[in-house]
Design an enzyme around this catalytic site. Structure first.
Site, PDB file in Angstrom:
ATOM      1  N   MET A  24      78.771  48.775  36.852  1.00  0.00           N
ATOM      2  CA  MET A  24      78.962  47.343  37.023  1.00  0.00           C
ATOM      3  C   MET A  24      77.860  46.522  36.345  1.00  0.00           C
ATOM      4  O   MET A  24      76.806  47.052  35.985  1.00  0.00           O
ATOM      5  CB  MET A  24      78.995  46.994  38.515  1.00  0.00           C
ATOM      6  CG  MET A  24      80.170  47.588  39.270  1.00  0.00           C
ATOM      7  SD  MET A  24      80.151  47.203  41.037  1.00  0.00           S
ATOM      8  CE  MET A  24      80.566  45.452  41.016  1.00  0.00           C
ATOM      9  N   HIS A  25      78.123  45.229  36.191  1.00  0.00           N
ATOM     10  CA  HIS A  25      77.128  44.186  35.878  1.00  0.00           C
ATOM     11  C   HIS A  25      76.604  44.167  34.447  1.00  0.00           C
ATOM     12  O   HIS A  25      76.009  43.182  34.027  1.00  0.00           O
ATOM     13  CB  HIS A  25      75.916  44.280  36.815  1.00  0.00           C
ATOM     14  CG  HIS A  25      76.216  44.443  38.258  1.00  0.00           C
ATOM     15  ND1 HIS A  25      77.010  43.553  38.956  1.00  0.00           N
ATOM     16  CD2 HIS A  25      75.831  45.388  39.164  1.00  0.00           C
ATOM     17  CE1 HIS A  25      77.094  43.945  40.224  1.00  0.00           C
ATOM     18  NE2 HIS A  25      76.402  45.048  40.370  1.00  0.00           N
ATOM     19  N   ASP A  53      82.868  50.789  39.440  1.00  0.00           N
ATOM     20  CA  ASP A  53      82.658  52.156  39.921  1.00  0.00           C
ATOM     21  C   ASP A  53      82.735  52.272  41.440  1.00  0.00           C
ATOM     22  O   ASP A  53      83.329  53.220  41.962  1.00  0.00           O
ATOM     23  CB  ASP A  53      81.333  52.737  39.394  1.00  0.00           C
ATOM     24  CG  ASP A  53      80.120  51.848  39.650  1.00  0.00           C
ATOM     25  OD1 ASP A  53      80.233  50.819  40.340  1.00  0.00           O
ATOM     26  OD2 ASP A  53      79.034  52.200  39.144  1.00  0.00           O
TER      27      ASP A  53
END
Length: 499
Positions: A81-82, A240
């Site tokens: 992520m991110h 995820d």
């Protein structure tokens, strides 16, 4: 037999699963790639490495596949992520991706609070401003790399860039968008308020789709590179943690996940979009349509155990290292450990706090330390469970995966400390299985993700709380919670001596 592929784009490697209609993993391929760490606190990756290693992995999988290639009906994704990927007007990558574990953006996080306000940020995004999120990274590029920022026409997250390279189409789905600090999580749309406050163009944000949405098929070039059929459907996928939850069957109220890797996660299913946790836990869109999940994080969960073993018994296996722990009673004869080796996330967003052993005396042997490390990690995870319960969430059934599910003693410890039934899965494949399940659902194999989970996921063993242990751990947990308060100032004073 029909098949789908789940691609889990992790921080250190891509893991590719070939799964049949019975939920059996028929092939598994993993390809690693490096981190780029230019200086302390920086963590980047070359997006081209994701593409090249995934291409190699899929080509290897196809080469070993014995059936008709048209039987592989769909592909979906799970992704770290991110991470920030910036593309220019020609859809070329402008700079290396800045990853979730990059911590250069403390200044930008404060800017977000100053401009938006903490309460308003939580109202819109359901999450606090933390260094790992995407918006602080975008603001950092805007401030420190203005030439790169001016070139940027769209931002993407890691798995979405990989999927774009497979299909030629740009999208983002809700579960990953929820980790950007630019999504209105409850309304499921990009926040024009956030974008306007920072002078960000709405065109920077990709079109939003559901995780199970078909966003294209494999391109001609990618089919040639891998051997896949051009007719293979490609689905959006999920973050995820959302995919990990799907792969563990966390698809109904009361269902909760305990996942212990390097970090540790307690994740719980949410039907509602209006709960208020005051930013103490993350609140994200799930990869199941119109649902959500809440999540707390222990930064050094499995890492605390591996650090302890590698420091004091590097040559031993984990099984050897944990021998004798079952002979030590709950509480390790008055020894406590707090797993703050690299700071903490939940419930204390504190990058300065550090770990402690409390209560050491001359009677303690290595097995006592090993047990108290396991207990300390589990106490830390229990802090998230207590936040959930204090907000009237029912937590009675927890699926345990990762390193915490590989040891019977630790699984029973989780049941006792969490005071809940713990389920160990028969086959655990994590986020890659969740990605495969999104593809299976997208291909129409099942009427819902829940039906898919009922067919794909089985429980191997169940652990129930032992009443006397539950009572002991309740007392110890209260003492554990005091350790943070009493060591916070000491760690602030010790900070100048850390090298």
């Amino acid at each position: 037999m029909k098949y789908v592929i789940g691609i889990d784009l992790g921080t250190s490697a891509v893991k590719i699963l070939l799964v049949n209609q019975d939920g059996e993993v028929c092939q598994e391929v993993s390809k690693s790639y490096p981190l780029i760490i230019e200086k302390s606190g920086y963590s980047e990756q070359d997006p081209e490495a994701w593409v090249s290693r995934t291409t190699e992995g899929l080509a290897e999988l196809v080469n070993n596949f014995k059936g008709d290639i048209s039987e592989i009906e769909g592909i979906s994704f799970s992704g770290q992520m991110h991470g920030l990927v910036l593309l220019d007007q020609n859809r070329q990558v402008i700079r290396n991706a800045i990853l979730w574990n990059d911590t250069r953006t403390t200044e930008q996080c404060q800017q977000i609070y100053d401009v938006v306000g903490k309460e308003q940020l939580l109202e819109i995004t359901k999450n606090p401003a933390l260094e790992g999120f995407t918006l602080p990274k975008l603001l950092w590029v805007k401030e420190y790399e203005p030439n790169n920022f001016v070139k940027a026409k769209v931002f993407m997250l890691p798995k979405d860039y990989l999927r774009y390279r497979i299909t030629g189409n740009i999208h983002m789905e809700y579960s990953d968008a929820a980790g950007t600090l630019m999504l209105n999580v409850a309304k499921r749309e990009w926040s024009t308020e956030i974008l306007n406050l920072f002078g960000l163009s709405p065109e920077l944000c990709p079109p939003l789709v559901e995780s199970h949405a078909c966003v294209g098929t494999v391109s001609i070039d990618f089919a040639k590179s891998t051997g896949l059929s051009e007719a293979t459907k490609v689905f959006a996928g999920g973050a995820d943690n959302a995919c990990g939850a799907i792969g563990a069957g966390i698809l109904a109220e009361g269902k909760t996940l305990c996942s212990v890797g390097t970090s540790g996660v307690i994740l719980s299913y949410e039907k509602r979009n209006d709960l208020d946790f005051d930013g103490k836990v993350h609140y994200f869109n799930h990869s199941e349509e119109n649902t959500y999940y809440t999540m707390g994080v222990t930064l050094a969960a499995g890492y605390s155990l591996s650090w302890f073993k590698d420091t004091f018994a590097k040559e031993e296996s984990f099984d050897e290292f944990l021998q004798g722990v079952d002979t030590v009673p709950p509480g390790a004869n008055g020894l406590l450990f707090t797993p703050y080796l690299v700071g903490e996330r939940t419930p204390h967003a504190d990058s300065n706090i550090r770990a402690s052993f409390i209560g050491i005396d001359a009677s303690h042997e290595r097995k006592h330390f090993a047990r108290c490390v396991l207990e300390g990690i589990t106490f830390s995870l229990n802090e998230t469970i207590q936040i959930f319960r204090n907000n009237d969430k029912k937590i009675d059934s927890i699926v345990s995966i990762g390193g915490g599910a590989k040891n019977d003693i630790w699984l029973q410890m989780q049941a006792d400390i969490f005071d809940a039934k713990i389920e160990k899965l028969a086959s655990e494949q994590g986020p890659g299985m969740g990605a495969a399940m999104l593809a299976a659902f997208g291909c129409g194999w099942f009427s819902s993700l829940k039906e898919c989970a009922e067919n794909f996921i089985q429980t191997a063993k169940t652990y129930y709380p032992i009443k006397e242990n539950v009572e002991t751990y309740k007392k110890l947990f209260t003492i554990y919670q005091d350790v943070y308060t009493h060591t916070k100032t000491l760690n602030e004073q010790l900070r100048e001596f850390r090298k």
